[in-house]
Design a protein around this motif. Structure first.
Motif, PDB file in Angstrom:
ATOM      1  N   THR A 123     -70.935  55.881  73.960  1.00 43.37           N
ATOM      2  CA  THR A 123     -71.586  54.590  73.754  1.00 43.37           C
ATOM      3  C   THR A 123     -70.636  53.520  74.272  1.00 43.37           C
ATOM      4  OG1 THR A 123     -70.708  53.878  71.620  1.00 43.37           O
ATOM      5  CG2 THR A 123     -72.443  55.539  71.571  1.00 43.37           C
ATOM      6  N   SER A 124     -71.128  52.295  74.357  1.00 42.66           N
ATOM      7  CA  SER A 124     -70.286  51.191  74.817  1.00 42.66           C
ATOM      8  C   SER A 124     -69.204  50.857  73.795  1.00 42.66           C
ATOM      9  CB  SER A 124     -71.145  49.953  75.096  1.00 42.66           C
ATOM     10  OG  SER A 124     -71.895  49.599  73.941  1.00 42.66           O
ATOM     11  N   ARG A 125     -69.288  51.434  72.622  1.00 42.53           N
ATOM     12  CA  ARG A 125     -68.316  51.156  71.549  1.00 42.53           C
ATOM     13  C   ARG A 125     -67.305  52.278  71.354  1.00 42.53           C
ATOM     14  NH1 ARG A 125     -73.220  50.196  70.711  1.00 42.53           N
ATOM     15  NH2 ARG A 125     -73.598  52.168  69.630  1.00 42.53           N
ATOM     16  N   GLU A 126     -67.659  53.497  71.754  1.00 45.78           N
ATOM     17  CA  GLU A 126     -66.753  54.625  71.526  1.00 45.78           C
ATOM     18  C   GLU A 126     -67.182  55.825  72.347  1.00 45.78           C
ATOM     19  OE1 GLU A 126     -67.379  57.139  67.899  1.00 45.78           O
ATOM     20  OE2 GLU A 126     -68.621  55.439  67.288  1.00 45.78           O
ATOM     21  N   SER A 130     -77.304  50.404  78.141  1.00 39.27           N
ATOM     22  CA  SER A 130     -78.035  50.148  79.383  1.00 39.27           C
ATOM     23  C   SER A 130     -77.801  51.257  80.403  1.00 39.27           C
ATOM     24  CB  SER A 130     -77.593  48.817  79.988  1.00 39.27           C
ATOM     25  OG  SER A 130     -76.260  48.903  80.455  1.00 39.27           O
ATOM     26  N   SER A 131     -78.715  51.341  81.360  1.00 43.42           N
ATOM     27  CA  SER A 131     -78.560  52.305  82.445  1.00 43.42           C
ATOM     28  C   SER A 131     -77.305  52.015  83.254  1.00 43.42           C
ATOM     29  CB  SER A 131     -79.794  52.275  83.357  1.00 43.42           C
ATOM     30  OG  SER A 131     -80.933  52.747  82.663  1.00 43.42           O
ATOM     31  N   ASP A 132     -76.936  50.731  83.356  1.00 44.79           N
ATOM     32  CA  ASP A 132     -75.716  50.363  84.083  1.00 44.79           C
ATOM     33  C   ASP A 132     -74.482  50.938  83.390  1.00 44.79           C
ATOM     34  OD1 ASP A 132     -77.111  49.010  86.001  1.00 44.79           O
ATOM     35  OD2 ASP A 132     -76.779  47.025  85.146  1.00 44.79           O
ATOM     36  N   GLU A 183     -71.766  77.818  80.550  1.00 47.11           N
ATOM     37  CA  GLU A 183     -72.957  78.649  80.688  1.00 47.11           C
ATOM     38  C   GLU A 183     -74.234  77.851  80.438  1.00 47.11           C
ATOM     39  OE1 GLU A 183     -72.122  81.766  77.922  1.00 47.11           O
ATOM     40  OE2 GLU A 183     -70.720  82.772  79.271  1.00 47.11           O
ATOM     41  N   HIS A 184     -74.160  76.877  79.533  1.00 40.36           N
ATOM     42  CA  HIS A 184     -75.326  76.040  79.234  1.00 40.36           C
ATOM     43  C   HIS A 184     -74.907  74.583  79.319  1.00 40.36           C
ATOM     44  CE1 HIS A 184     -78.549  74.542  76.146  1.00 40.36           C
ATOM     45  NE2 HIS A 184     -78.829  74.179  77.379  1.00 40.36           N
ATOM     46  N   PHE A 185     -75.505  73.851  80.241  1.00 39.73           N
ATOM     47  CA  PHE A 185     -75.227  72.421  80.387  1.00 39.73           C
ATOM     48  C   PHE A 185     -76.440  71.637  79.923  1.00 39.73           C
ATOM     49  CE2 PHE A 185     -75.471  68.552  83.163  1.00 39.73           C
ATOM     50  CZ  PHE A 185     -74.456  67.850  82.537  1.00 39.73           C
ATOM     51  N   LEU A 186     -76.217  70.743  78.944  1.00 37.98           N
ATOM     52  CA  LEU A 186     -77.286  69.894  78.428  1.00 37.98           C
ATOM     53  C   LEU A 186     -76.891  68.444  78.649  1.00 37.98           C
ATOM     54  CD1 LEU A 186     -79.264  70.199  75.120  1.00 37.98           C
ATOM     55  CD2 LEU A 186     -78.205  68.023  75.739  1.00 37.98           C
ATOM     56  N   MET A 187     -77.856  67.657  79.140  1.00 36.93           N
ATOM     57  CA  MET A 187     -77.581  66.240  79.388  1.00 36.93           C
ATOM     58  C   MET A 187     -78.826  65.440  79.057  1.00 36.93           C
ATOM     59  SD  MET A 187     -76.396  64.487  82.994  1.00 36.93           S
ATOM     60  CE  MET A 187     -76.005  62.736  83.103  1.00 36.93           C
ATOM     61  N   ASP A 188     -78.634  64.294  78.374  1.00 33.26           N
ATOM     62  CA  ASP A 188     -79.780  63.413  78.228  1.00 33.26           C
ATOM     63  C   ASP A 188     -79.673  62.304  79.274  1.00 33.26           C
ATOM     64  OD1 ASP A 188     -77.850  61.797  77.087  1.00 33.26           O
ATOM     65  OD2 ASP A 188     -78.780  61.683  75.130  1.00 33.26           O
ATOM     66  N   LEU A 189     -80.816  61.939  79.819  1.00 31.36           N
ATOM     67  CA  LEU A 189     -80.841  61.018  80.950  1.00 31.36           C
ATOM     68  C   LEU A 189     -82.206  60.376  81.055  1.00 31.36           C
ATOM     69  CD1 LEU A 189     -82.561  62.918  83.081  1.00 31.36           C
ATOM     70  CD2 LEU A 189     -80.354  63.988  83.397  1.00 31.36           C
ATOM     71  N   ASP A 190     -82.316  59.387  81.937  1.00 30.62           N
ATOM     72  CA  ASP A 190     -83.643  58.807  82.189  1.00 30.62           C
ATOM     73  C   ASP A 190     -83.946  58.722  83.683  1.00 30.62           C
ATOM     74  OD1 ASP A 190     -81.995  56.756  82.917  1.00 30.62           O
ATOM     75  OD2 ASP A 190     -82.922  55.230  81.661  1.00 30.62           O
ATOM     76  N   ASN A 191     -83.105  59.336  84.503  1.00 26.72           N
ATOM     77  CA  ASN A 191     -83.362  59.366  85.942  1.00 26.72           C
ATOM     78  C   ASN A 191     -82.567  60.508  86.561  1.00 26.72           C
ATOM     79  OD1 ASN A 191     -80.688  58.271  87.201  1.00 26.72           O
ATOM     80  ND2 ASN A 191     -81.134  56.911  85.475  1.00 26.72           N
ATOM     81  N   GLN A 192     -83.004  60.968  87.721  1.00 27.53           N
ATOM     82  CA  GLN A 192     -82.340  62.121  88.333  1.00 27.53           C
ATOM     83  C   GLN A 192     -81.010  61.760  88.980  1.00 27.53           C
ATOM     84  OE1 GLN A 192     -83.987  64.396  91.640  1.00 27.53           O
ATOM     85  NE2 GLN A 192     -84.999  62.569  92.462  1.00 27.53           N
ATOM     86  N   ILE A 193     -80.772  60.471  89.252  1.00 26.39           N
ATOM     87  CA  ILE A 193     -79.510  60.052  89.867  1.00 26.39           C
ATOM     88  C   ILE A 193     -78.331  60.413  88.975  1.00 26.39           C
ATOM     89  CG2 ILE A 193     -78.149  58.060  90.628  1.00 26.39           C
ATOM     90  CD1 ILE A 193     -80.779  56.751  91.502  1.00 26.39           C
ATOM     91  N   ASP A 194     -78.485  60.200  87.656  1.00 27.39           N
ATOM     92  CA  ASP A 194     -77.400  60.527  86.728  1.00 27.39           C
ATOM     93  C   ASP A 194     -77.101  62.023  86.740  1.00 27.39           C
ATOM     94  OD1 ASP A 194     -77.184  57.886  86.073  1.00 27.39           O
ATOM     95  OD2 ASP A 194     -78.277  58.039  84.184  1.00 27.39           O
TER      96      ASP A 194
END
Length: 199
Positions: free
Chosen positions: A39-42, A112-114, A135-146
């Motif tokens: 997060t922007s805080r930690e 923010s996305s930025d 072996e398992h990669f999990l990511m939360d995102l809102d676009n494929q660029i990330d």
């Protein structure tokens, strides 16, 4: 390879309360789970060694970074909290003898996305040429660029599962484009792929 972990005394203090190990690095070489929430805080970096869940948080404070491990803490002056957290993440992967079964990378919905994009850029800058064996990669995102920023750092020789989760928890779910992701070797090598929370 990074030469040091920024919070060894904090982690060793916790380790000593559970076991008596002469070489704490042997613990790091048996990590089964790495979970990083930014997060922007930690930055909250959690990793599980055996049955013990270690949680280390990196906070910005003025121009420095505060590192907390349970009730213990230390301060590094004139250090960016994202740089320090991601250098420690690199250290964990560098000393891991076998692939880490699970690696989760998550961001707060409120950021923010930025900020997310900038955080990923800092992560990549600190990883340099490091290849993350998981072996398992999990990511939360809102676009494929990330996803395209971080997936090339995942070792395709070990990846078995990829999971993408919609970072934006709204009822108006968006479509996740994956036509560029599908061209990556990591995507092709994975035995299982999940895309959750998108329509």
């Amino acid at each position: 390879m990074p030469t040091q972990f920024h919070a060894p005394s904090l982690v060793n203090q916790i380790l000593d309360s559970f076991w008596e190990f002469e070489n704490h690095q042997s613990i790091y070489s048996e990590i089964s789970m790495v979970y990083i929430e930014v997060t922007s805080r930690e930055v909250g970096l959690k990793f599980i060694c055996g049955n013990v869940n270690f949680s280390i948080s990196y906070f910005p404070k003025d121009t420095g970074t505060v590192i907390k491990c349970f009730s213990n803490e230390k301060t590094l002056e004139n250090q960016n909290f994202l740089d320090i957290a991601f250098q420690d993440l690199k250290f964990i992967f560098a000393i891991q003898k076998c692939p880490i079964p699970n690696f989760d990378l998550r961001f707060e919905e409120s950021d923010s996305s930025d900020f997310v994009g900038n955080s990923l850029n800092i992560l990549i800058a600190n990883l340099e040429s490091t290849i993350l064996k998981t072996e398992h990669f999990l990511m939360d995102l809102d676009n494929q660029i990330d996803a395209l920023k971080i997936l090339p750092f995942i070792d395709p020789g070990f990846i078995e599962k990829i999971t993408f989760i919609n970072r934006i928890k709204s009822d108006d779910k968006k479509v996740l484009k994956i036509e560029k992701i599908e061209k990556l070797e990591q995507w092709g090598r994975a035995k299982s792929v999940d895309v959750i929370g998108f329509r």
